[in-house]
Scaffold this active site. Structure first.
Site, PDB file in Angstrom:
ATOM      1  N   GLU A  15     -21.833  72.445 -92.040  1.00 23.43           N
ATOM      2  CA  GLU A  15     -22.004  72.156 -90.611  1.00 23.43           C
ATOM      3  C   GLU A  15     -22.823  73.257 -89.960  1.00 23.43           C
ATOM      4  OE1 GLU A  15     -21.685  69.021 -89.468  1.00 23.43           O
ATOM      5  OE2 GLU A  15     -19.550  69.087 -89.974  1.00 23.43           O
ATOM      6  N   HIS A  16     -23.787  72.839 -89.165  1.00 26.82           N
ATOM      7  CA  HIS A  16     -24.693  73.776 -88.474  1.00 26.82           C
ATOM      8  C   HIS A  16     -25.443  74.666 -89.470  1.00 26.82           C
ATOM      9  CE1 HIS A  16     -23.740  72.677 -84.388  1.00 26.82           C
ATOM     10  NE2 HIS A  16     -22.485  72.556 -84.768  1.00 26.82           N
ATOM     11  N   GLY A 101     -21.019  59.491 -79.283  1.00 25.94           N
ATOM     12  CA  GLY A 101     -20.467  60.792 -78.903  1.00 25.94           C
ATOM     13  C   GLY A 101     -19.276  61.203 -79.750  1.00 25.94           C
ATOM     14  N   ALA A 102     -19.049  60.504 -80.851  1.00 24.92           N
ATOM     15  CA  ALA A 102     -17.900  60.827 -81.700  1.00 24.92           C
ATOM     16  C   ALA A 102     -18.299  61.744 -82.848  1.00 24.92           C
ATOM     17  CB  ALA A 102     -17.284  59.544 -82.258  1.00 24.92           C
ATOM     18  N   LEU A 104     -20.595  60.914 -85.102  1.00 28.76           N
ATOM     19  CA  LEU A 104     -20.909  60.081 -86.268  1.00 28.76           C
ATOM     20  C   LEU A 104     -22.370  59.632 -86.273  1.00 28.76           C
ATOM     21  CD1 LEU A 104     -17.634  57.965 -86.397  1.00 28.76           C
ATOM     22  CD2 LEU A 104     -18.230  59.963 -87.760  1.00 28.76           C
ATOM     23  N   SER A 105     -23.188  60.295 -85.461  1.00 26.10           N
ATOM     24  CA  SER A 105     -24.637  60.106 -85.503  1.00 26.10           C
ATOM     25  C   SER A 105     -25.108  58.729 -85.077  1.00 26.10           C
ATOM     26  CB  SER A 105     -25.189  60.413 -86.894  1.00 26.10           C
ATOM     27  OG  SER A 105     -24.946  61.729 -87.201  1.00 26.10           O
ATOM     28  N   SER A 106     -24.592  58.262 -83.962  1.00 28.10           N
ATOM     29  CA  SER A 106     -25.054  56.963 -83.471  1.00 28.10           C
ATOM     30  C   SER A 106     -26.537  57.016 -83.107  1.00 28.10           C
ATOM     31  CB  SER A 106     -24.220  56.502 -82.276  1.00 28.10           C
ATOM     32  OG  SER A 106     -24.174  57.500 -81.285  1.00 28.10           O
ATOM     33  N   ASP A 151     -28.549  64.273 -90.135  1.00 32.49           N
ATOM     34  CA  ASP A 151     -28.013  62.970 -89.728  1.00 32.49           C
ATOM     35  C   ASP A 151     -28.942  61.846 -90.175  1.00 32.49           C
ATOM     36  OD1 ASP A 151     -26.314  64.697 -88.485  1.00 32.49           O
ATOM     37  OD2 ASP A 151     -27.025  64.282 -86.458  1.00 32.49           O
TER      38      ASP A 151
END
Ligand code: GLA
Length: 360
Positions: A15-16, A101-102, A104-106, A151
């Site tokens: 992550e990051h 915004g969860a 999960l890369s919408s 993503d």
């Protein structure tokens, strides 16, 4: 009629790390954005079954809406045009079963489904990671966030029952098999964040302030044992950001090995350390995510951590299928007591293939 589906992603670990050319280990999930459209004309006109309004932009990307999801549509069209793809118009509809915004890369799924459909219609040959890079540029063009390539790459490269180990520097990747007796639970805290208003860019800048101590080396080539000396003269905040990135790259390597060798106890330790590092060093978790991770572990998950950019969004938990009901119940009961104001959602996900055509 053309139909394509691009999945959302959950990141297992790493992550990051993507925006400093590091290592990531995401999966594509069985939720995503579907596009159904008739091709033709010089405008892209899309309705969304799940978001407000209709988008109507020039197919060559020359018009830029100032707000809403039309920004992503126009940005993809503009990036394709800049890459030399002939403009293609379409009239159609989008459906999404990805919560926005969860974490999960919408937005990546939207970019990938559009770019794939438009490139296909124009017979524009674009290798998978070039398409991912193009969609990443579109994200930046649309909302100005300096995000990495993870993503979009996950939405394109995903494979059923596998994670994608991607080196964001060399763009080499390989698929890593996942335990077939486990389910991926995504527990969405109900706390919404948008990358553009979250501290994403601020964290990147704090990290950038530490990078000169590496003398041009990529953080993923730095050994954890070198950190004490490298960080000694840095102010505290940049030092923490860099420590997260260096240790996280190492955790990705170790997670790949643990998965390949079936060492699930080690996976638990690695996920826990990754979450702690995001909480204490990169400082992007929130109390709701910390609690969800504790509850998942208390309920019997094999391994759990937050996923995505942080500041809200979701956690992931790898759970043996015999324990899924128990873990879900522990999370629901505990979170409902601690944070009754937030609408918790738990998704049981299958690990899916990347973007694909649905019409034959
Ligand atoms: C967001 C960004 C990604 C990545 C993650 C954190 O999802 O879009 O590029 O940086 O945050 O790992």
């Amino acid at each position: 009629m053309t139909r394509f589906l691009a999945p959302g992603r959950a990141n297992l670990i790493g992550e990051h790390t993507d925006h400093t050319d590091g290592l990531v280990l995401p999966v594509a999930i069985d939720r995503g954005v579907t596009l159904e459209a008739d091709l033709g004309g010089d405008r892209i006109v899309l309705r969304s079954a799940d978001a407000d309004g209709e988008v109507d932009v020039a197919a060559d990307g020359s018009e830029t809406p100032t707000e809403g999801w039309g920004r992503f549509v126009a940005a993809v069209a503009a990036e394709l045009a800049e890459a030399g793809c002939a403009p293609v118009g379409m009239h159609g509809e989008l459906h999404s079963d990805l919560p926005q915004g969860a974490g999960l890369s919408s937005s990546a799924a939207l970019e990938v489904v559009l770019a794939t459909a438009l490139a296909d219609a124009a017979e524009f040959d674009c290798p998978p990671l070039e398409l991912a890079a193009l969609c990443r540029r579109a994200e930046r063009r649309a909302v100005g966030v300096p995000s990495g390539i993870m993503d979009q790459a996950a939405s394109i490269l995903g494979r059923a029952d596998h994670a994608v180990l991607l080196d964001c520097g060399t763009l080499e990747y390989r698929h890593v098999p996942l335990p077939t007796d486990h389910v991926l639970l995504v527990a969405d805290s109900g706390v919404r964040r948008q990358l553009e208003t979250s501290g994403y860019a601020a964290r990147s800048e704090e990290l950038a302030a530490a990078l000169p101590v590496l003398d041009g080396r990529n953080p993923s080539t730095v050994g954890v044992e070198e950190l004490d000396e490298l960080l000694a003269d840095l102010p505290e905040v940049p030092a923490r950001r860099l420590r997260h990135v260096v240790t996280e790259n190492e955790r990705v390597r170790q997670t790949e090995a643990a998965l390949r060798e079936g060492r699930l106890d080690d996976l638990a330790v690695l996920f826990a350390a990754g979450h702690a590092s995001l909480r204490d060093d990169y400082q992007v978790t929130i109390p709701e995510l910390d609690r969800l991770v504790e509850l998942a572990r208390d309920g019997g998950a094999t391994a759990a951590r937050m996923t995505g950019g942080g500041f809200g969004g979701a956690i992931i938990a790898l759970v043996h299928h015999d324990r899924v009901d128990a873990v879900e119940k522990t999370i629901r009961d505990g979170y409902g007591t601690a944070f009754p104001q937030h609408p918790l959602q738990i998704h049981r996900c299958r690990i899916a293939d990347g973007v694909r055509r649905l019409d034959g």
